[in-house]
Enzyme design. Structure first.
Site, PDB file in Angstrom:
ATOM      1  N   CYS A 124      -6.364   2.365   5.821  1.00 53.28           N
ATOM      2  CA  CYS A 124      -6.957   0.770   6.187  1.00 53.28           C
ATOM      3  C   CYS A 124      -6.410   0.582   7.563  1.00 53.28           C
ATOM      4  CB  CYS A 124      -6.819  -0.230   5.014  1.00 53.28           C
ATOM      5  SG  CYS A 124      -5.129  -0.851   5.090  1.00 53.28           S
ATOM      6  N   HIS A 138       0.867  -1.292  -0.057  1.00 52.33           N
ATOM      7  CA  HIS A 138      -0.062   0.007  -0.066  1.00 52.33           C
ATOM      8  C   HIS A 138       1.081   1.162   0.031  1.00 52.33           C
ATOM      9  CE1 HIS A 138      -3.953  -1.969   1.728  1.00 52.33           C
ATOM     10  NE2 HIS A 138      -3.341  -2.516   0.923  1.00 52.33           N
ATOM     11  N   CYS A 146      -2.511  -0.206   7.437  1.00 52.07           N
ATOM     12  CA  CYS A 146      -1.718   1.191   7.027  1.00 52.07           C
ATOM     13  C   CYS A 146      -1.835   1.972   8.515  1.00 52.07           C
ATOM     14  CB  CYS A 146      -1.962   1.797   6.151  1.00 52.07           C
ATOM     15  SG  CYS A 146      -1.839   0.970   4.343  1.00 52.07           S
ATOM     16  N   GLU A 174       1.017   3.846   1.699  1.00 50.84           N
ATOM     17  CA  GLU A 174       1.705   4.276   3.023  1.00 50.84           C
ATOM     18  C   GLU A 174       2.555   3.479   3.609  1.00 50.84           C
ATOM     19  OE1 GLU A 174      -3.051   4.533   3.292  1.00 50.84           O
ATOM     20  OE2 GLU A 174      -1.603   3.679   2.224  1.00 50.84           O
TER      21      GLU A 174
END
Length: 145
Positions: free
Chosen positions: A80, A50, A83, A52
């Site tokens: 999410c 992801h 993260c 992040e």
């Protein structure tokens, strides 16, 4: 946020869900960018790739330190659970994000992991920054599929 949007646009061009993130060094809005990232799950086959997580890994590598205290994570979409947990674990001082994620958001939409008083670290949270531009990029991407 404009740099995070540029990262999100790179993700879209690569066929990734357009989410972008940057980590700013301590020092306010004019602080230098330590690292950037955009979603790379499809490209790498890595479910943890992801925006992040990639930006946090790169910033920690650049600093030679896993604690990113006083750094700011700027991301186009509400993090999410994974993260949000990563930014808590990295001790990020501030989180700035654009669009809410009603389906998987862990910073107020479905959960509020980063402000859970049971955790030993709670970053400052600023949300809604350029939210229309951030959500528009996602909407356009999914419409084109």
């Amino acid at each position: 946020m404009r740099l995070a949007l540029a990262e999100a646009a790179r993700a879209a061009r690569a066929g990734e869900v357009p989410v972008g993130a940057v980590v700013l060094a301590p020092g306010g809005p004019e602080a230098p960018v330590l690292a950037a990232g955009h979603n790379e799950r499809e490209t790498t086959g890595d479910p943890t790739a992801h925006a992040e997580v990639l930006a946090l890994r790169r910033a920690a590598g650049r600093l030679g330190e896993w604690r990113l205290a006083d750094c700011t994570l700027v991301v186009t979409l509400e993090p999410c659970v994974m993260c949000a947990g990563a930014l808590v674990q990295a001790r990020v001082g501030r989180l700035v994000f654009g669009a809410l994620d009603e389906k998987a958001g862990a910073v107020g939409s479905l959960w509020d992991l980063v402000r859970d008083r049971r955790l030993n670290h709670r970053p400052e949270v600023v949300h809604g920054v350029l939210a229309d531009a951030c959500s528009g990029l996602l909407t356009d991407f999914f419409r084109s599929l």
